[in-house]
Motif scaffolding. Sequence first.
Motif: not given
Length: 159
Positions: A26-36
């Motif tokens: 689940v973490l990759p999606h959160l990290l992608w959102e933070v990077a955006q």
Amino acid sequence: MRPVVAGALRPVDGGWRPGSSDLEAVLPHLLWEVAQRGSQVERVIYRLDEWSHAPKQIRVGGDRVHLDGYHRQPRHTVSLLCSDGSRIVMLVVPTSVSGPAARAIMTNAGRAGNAETVQQLLGLTLTDMAPFTDPAVAQQRWDTDGGPQDARRPATDLM
């Protein structure tokens, strides 16, 4: 998730409702959102007993992100340490919370000026949290508080 202001005191910066307890999944999606939103996460700090699977590191978009689990990480949170030195604290909304309630909690968590604690945001009381929900801890507390009043105790008469 609201922007992080350097030096600002706040319980959490935003809310996150992962789809499972598998942090690696689940973490990759959160990290992608933070990077955006302009932050590059280098390290994730999580509470060990809240996740079923978490490796030491994962790769997200070609970047390596270190994962550190601790028993003392505040419950229902993950801390994201970013390359610019900032820290983003995310409230982790349990999967048992209904969709509409989870959205309301996450909206409140990310609201500018929010000063509510994790417990307030999730509507928790002390009896909802360990050690009150742990049967072994409850039994030990019962035993040390005197346990049942029974015939094993010597009878005393007062006059």
